[in-house]
Write a protein that holds these residues in place. Structure first.
Motif, PDB file in Angstrom:
ATOM      1  N   TYR A   7     -10.387  -6.412  -9.868  1.00  0.00           N
ATOM      2  CA  TYR A   7      -9.931  -5.445  -8.866  1.00  0.00           C
ATOM      3  C   TYR A   7     -11.055  -4.993  -7.947  1.00  0.00           C
ATOM      4  O   TYR A   7     -10.820  -4.665  -6.786  1.00  0.00           O
ATOM      5  CB  TYR A   7      -9.228  -4.265  -9.558  1.00  0.00           C
ATOM      6  N   TRP A  56      -4.483   7.201  -7.078  1.00  0.00           N
ATOM      7  CA  TRP A  56      -3.308   6.323  -7.181  1.00  0.00           C
ATOM      8  C   TRP A  56      -2.010   7.117  -7.303  1.00  0.00           C
ATOM      9  O   TRP A  56      -1.033   6.854  -6.618  1.00  0.00           O
ATOM     10  CB  TRP A  56      -3.455   5.386  -8.394  1.00  0.00           C
ATOM     11  N   ARG A 102       1.061   6.776  -4.806  1.00  0.00           N
ATOM     12  CA  ARG A 102       2.312   6.125  -5.245  1.00  0.00           C
ATOM     13  C   ARG A 102       3.507   7.008  -4.863  1.00  0.00           C
ATOM     14  O   ARG A 102       4.510   6.516  -4.377  1.00  0.00           O
ATOM     15  CB  ARG A 102       2.261   5.870  -6.755  1.00  0.00           C
ATOM     16  N   ARG A 160      -7.739  -5.064 -17.345  1.00  0.00           N
ATOM     17  CA  ARG A 160      -7.947  -3.626 -17.490  1.00  0.00           C
ATOM     18  C   ARG A 160      -9.278  -3.382 -18.191  1.00  0.00           C
ATOM     19  O   ARG A 160      -9.775  -4.250 -18.926  1.00  0.00           O
ATOM     20  CB  ARG A 160      -6.845  -2.990 -18.353  1.00  0.00           C
ATOM     21  N   ARG A 180       1.894   1.145 -13.691  1.00  0.00           N
ATOM     22  CA  ARG A 180       1.413   0.377 -12.532  1.00  0.00           C
ATOM     23  C   ARG A 180       2.313  -0.819 -12.216  1.00  0.00           C
ATOM     24  O   ARG A 180       1.867  -1.795 -11.590  1.00  0.00           O
ATOM     25  CB  ARG A 180      -0.036  -0.098 -12.744  1.00  0.00           C
ATOM     26  N   CYS A 226       4.757  -3.238 -10.399  1.00  0.00           N
ATOM     27  CA  CYS A 226       4.781  -3.582  -8.973  1.00  0.00           C
ATOM     28  C   CYS A 226       5.764  -2.700  -8.203  1.00  0.00           C
ATOM     29  O   CYS A 226       6.950  -2.647  -8.539  1.00  0.00           O
ATOM     30  CB  CYS A 226       5.206  -5.044  -8.837  1.00  0.00           C
TER      31      CYS A 226
HETATM   32  C1  HEM Z   1       7.255 -12.187  -6.601  1.00  0.00           C
HETATM   33  C2  HEM Z   1       6.550 -11.273  -5.954  1.00  0.00           C
HETATM   34  C3  HEM Z   1       5.582 -10.332  -6.592  1.00  0.00           C
HETATM   35  C4  HEM Z   1       4.904 -10.423  -7.784  1.00  0.00           C
HETATM   36  C5  HEM Z   1       4.969 -11.550  -8.800  1.00  0.00           C
HETATM   37  C6  HEM Z   1       4.098  -9.234  -7.907  1.00  0.00           C
HETATM   38  C7  HEM Z   1       3.298  -8.946  -9.001  1.00  0.00           C
HETATM   39  C8  HEM Z   1       2.657  -7.741  -9.197  1.00  0.00           C
HETATM   40  C9  HEM Z   1       1.978  -7.353 -10.421  1.00  0.00           C
HETATM   41  C10 HEM Z   1       1.821  -8.208 -11.665  1.00  0.00           C
HETATM   42  C11 HEM Z   1       1.507  -6.103 -10.242  1.00  0.00           C
HETATM   43  C12 HEM Z   1       0.774  -5.245 -11.276  1.00  0.00           C
HETATM   44  C13 HEM Z   1      -0.682  -5.574 -11.362  1.00  0.00           C
HETATM   45  C14 HEM Z   1      -1.366  -4.831 -12.499  1.00  0.00           C
HETATM   46  O1  HEM Z   1      -0.757  -4.075 -13.231  1.00  0.00           O
HETATM   47  O2  HEM Z   1      -2.580  -5.051 -12.658  1.00  0.00           O
HETATM   48  C15 HEM Z   1       1.858  -5.694  -8.890  1.00  0.00           C
HETATM   49  C16 HEM Z   1       1.508  -4.489  -8.328  1.00  0.00           C
HETATM   50  C17 HEM Z   1       1.745  -4.188  -7.000  1.00  0.00           C
HETATM   51  N1  HEM Z   1       2.498  -4.914  -6.097  1.00  0.00           N
HETATM   52 FE1  HEM Z   1       3.496  -6.601  -6.478  1.00  0.00          FE
HETATM   53  N2  HEM Z   1       4.274  -8.458  -6.794  1.00  0.00           N
HETATM   54  C18 HEM Z   1       5.181  -9.080  -5.968  1.00  0.00           C
HETATM   55  C19 HEM Z   1       5.647  -8.619  -4.754  1.00  0.00           C
HETATM   56  C20 HEM Z   1       5.193  -7.503  -4.092  1.00  0.00           C
HETATM   57  C21 HEM Z   1       5.615  -7.052  -2.796  1.00  0.00           C
HETATM   58  C22 HEM Z   1       6.691  -7.733  -1.948  1.00  0.00           C
HETATM   59  C23 HEM Z   1       4.876  -5.944  -2.483  1.00  0.00           C
HETATM   60  C24 HEM Z   1       4.863  -5.077  -1.253  1.00  0.00           C
HETATM   61  C25 HEM Z   1       5.381  -5.387  -0.105  1.00  0.00           C
HETATM   62  C26 HEM Z   1       4.014  -5.688  -3.624  1.00  0.00           C
HETATM   63  C27 HEM Z   1       3.121  -4.652  -3.715  1.00  0.00           C
HETATM   64  C28 HEM Z   1       2.476  -4.268  -4.882  1.00  0.00           C
HETATM   65  C29 HEM Z   1       1.660  -3.064  -4.992  1.00  0.00           C
HETATM   66  C30 HEM Z   1       1.366  -2.079  -3.877  1.00  0.00           C
HETATM   67  C31 HEM Z   1       1.227  -3.000  -6.327  1.00  0.00           C
HETATM   68  C32 HEM Z   1       0.390  -1.902  -6.967  1.00  0.00           C
HETATM   69  C33 HEM Z   1       1.338  -0.881  -7.543  1.00  0.00           C
HETATM   70  C34 HEM Z   1       0.643   0.268  -8.232  1.00  0.00           C
HETATM   71  O3  HEM Z   1      -0.385   0.077  -8.887  1.00  0.00           O
HETATM   72  O4  HEM Z   1       1.185   1.378  -8.111  1.00  0.00           O
HETATM   73  N3  HEM Z   1       4.233  -6.644  -4.581  1.00  0.00           N
HETATM   74  N4  HEM Z   1       2.566  -6.696  -8.291  1.00  0.00           N
END
Ligand code: HEM
Length: 460
Positions: A88, A107, A111, A341, A403, A405
């Motif tokens: 990260y 965060w 959020r 993490r 956290r 997505c």
């Molecule tokens: C198939 C599509 C997607 C996959 C596989 C995916 C996967 C992930 C994963 C695994 C995390 C968590 C990471 C962690 O815990 O370390 C995450 C967090 C996040 N994703 Fe996605 N994502 C996808 C689509 C999107 C889209 C379309 C957006 C925004 C337009 C997005 C925005 C975010 C954001 C902002 C976080 C951080 C959330 C937080 O920590 O509050 N993702 N995503």
């Protein structure tokens, strides 16, 4: 899985607490990791089991692959496991303090502020827009001779970029949105390249890559300033896009986001929401093309729902098999294949003592193929998502817990709309044999050599 046998090992004076490769085995492993990190992680898991410790003293580093242990980290004790990791830190060179890389206290507030941008009401215009983009693609495909070979990966990347761009900025006539997007992808490439070499020069050193990163970041800053200034000067829109919502957002003290914070969130959404969705779509087609009977079943479902009229959000719930095909692709090829993490306090995972400060590496790729949780783990069986046999915490393509997505529903709406619309008209198949391409794990999982499939118009 083998039993937990901890050899009497020490790494620079720090005793090992879980089985794992020796220091001597690690040196040649660096080349293997660079060549094929997934294969390497898989080998470590097969050899040492659900918890393995790498011979790295600082920080002590563990590969954790049991779904229950992953749940403990992400869901049960999220405040004890922070995102303060090398993965990260590298990403934040592009995304700054955006939601994906933000640490605990900023965060939480962000959020809450950003949640309205992902409210279900935002999905209705999203689906309409995705459908317009997909039909534009279909019109292009219809011009091709039947059975023409199409670069599916590039097509899916384009659809996903158009979608995230539209959700962020609706129409931006100044061209700043295009500058911003390409600068984001440019900066991301530098960061990924940095992660591939064991020793990277500090960012202040004027190496070609660092200069490129600096240039991309400067373009980002300028483009965001201009876009935000133009928006602030214009009339508020009746259908706000993400940028409108970011400008209108207020923290608990009633303060708006700074320009820097707006920039970081926009860049985060492009980074997190472009390649991930494109990868989910690409692998869905790679698998469907290799399983013609499943593709026919998908066609029967979409045929009963999709009409020449615009696709609506409420219709997506009438497409459970389409979603199952996508879920099964997300299981076998999770775009975010690594989640890391830092343990803030000591703990016990899979019977092993975890010291405070340890790096915890979790791979959805391994968790999704765990034989105790998945029958025929390497086979493409979408119906498993319809018969109630899936253990929820063994399926983590979008992470889990606090956290999780924020774009998950956005991604599902987009992917279901694209797959359903395309499957209603076309059959996609491999030109020769049904051999699914190998994986290149980079920021997301991409098919080596891309994905080129024959596109044929369906009759009837
Ligand atoms: C198939 C599509 C997607 C996959 C596989 C995916 C996967 C992930 C994963 C695994 C995390 C968590 C990471 C962690 O815990 O370390 C995450 C967090 C996040 N994703 Fe996605 N994502 C996808 C689509 C999107 C889209 C379309 C957006 C925004 C337009 C997005 C925005 C975010 C954001 C902002 C976080 C951080 C959330 C937080 O920590 O509050 N993702 N995503």
């Amino acid at each position: 899985m083998p039993e937990l046998v901890v050899p009497d090992r020490k790494y620079m004076g720090t005793p090992a607490t879980a089985p794992g490769p020796s220091g001597r085995e690690m040196l040649p492993a660096f080349a293997a990791i660079r060549r094929d990190p997934l294969e390497y992680l898989n080998r470590i898991w097969q050899t040492f089991g659900d918890i393995a410790q790498f011979p790295i003293p600082r920080p002590p580093s563990y590969l954790v692959s049991h779904p229950d242990a992953v749940k403990r980290v992400l869901v049960d004790r999220p405040r004890e496991y922070s995102k303060e990791t090398i993965q990260y830190r590298a990403l934040s060179l592009v995304t700054g303090g955006g939601l994906l890389t933000a640490l605990d206290s900023p965060w939480k507030e962000h959020r809450l502020m950003l949640q309205p941008a992902f409210h279900p009401r935002q999905l209705e215009p999203l689906v309409r827009q995705v459908d317009i983009g997909t039909r534009r693609l279909m019109a292009q495909w219809s011009e091709l001779p039947d059975g023409a070979l199409v670069d599916i990966e590039q097509a899916m990347l384009r659809v996903a970029l158009e979608t995230v761009g539209h959700a962020l900025f609706t129409e931006d006539l100044s061209g700043d949105a295009a500058d911003l997007t390409s600068a984001t992808l440019d900066a991301l490439e530098v960061v990924v390249a940095r992660a591939r070499v064991p020793i990277t020069p500090p960012v202040w050193m004027p190496t070609p890559a660092n200069r490129r990163l600096k240039r991309a970041n400067a373009t980002l800053d300028t483009a965001v300033s201009r876009i935000v200034a133009l928006r602030r000067a214009g009339q508020p829109s009746s259908t706000p896009d993400v940028l409108d919502l970011l400008i209108a957002a207020r923290n608990l003290g009633g303060q708006p986001l700074t320009e820097r914070e707006i920039r970081d969130e926009i860049v985060t959404f492009i980074v997190a929401g472009h390649e991930t969705v494109a990868a989910a779509l690409t692998w869905s087609w790679a698998l469907l093309a290799a399983h013609p009977k499943i593709q026919d079943q998908l066609h029967s479902e979409v045929n009963a729902v999709v009409s020449p009229a615009d696709l609506r959000l409420d219709q997506l719930s009438e497409l459970p098999f389409t979603r199952a095909c996508i879920d099964e692709a997300l299981r076998l090829y999770p775009p975010a294949w690594l989640i890391t993490r830092k343990a803030l306090s000591e703990d016990e995972l899979v019977g092993a003592h975890i010291p405070a400060g340890a790096l915890i590496i979790m791979s959805p790729w391994l968790v999704h193929r765990h034989p105790d949780f998945w029958s025929e783990p390497n086979s493409y069986i979408p119906s498993r998502f319809l018969d109630g046999s899936v253990t929820r915490h063994a399926f983590i393509p979008f992470g889990n817990g606090l956290r999780l997505c924020i774009g998950r529903d956005f991604a599902y709406a987009e992917a279901i709309a694209v797959v359903a619309r395309l499957a209603s008209r076309f059959t996609l198949s491999y030109p020769d044999s049904n051999v699914i391409p190998d994986v290149n794990p980079s920021v997301t999982m991409r098919p080596i050599g891309g994905l080129h499939l024959q596109v044929k118009t369906r009759i009837g």
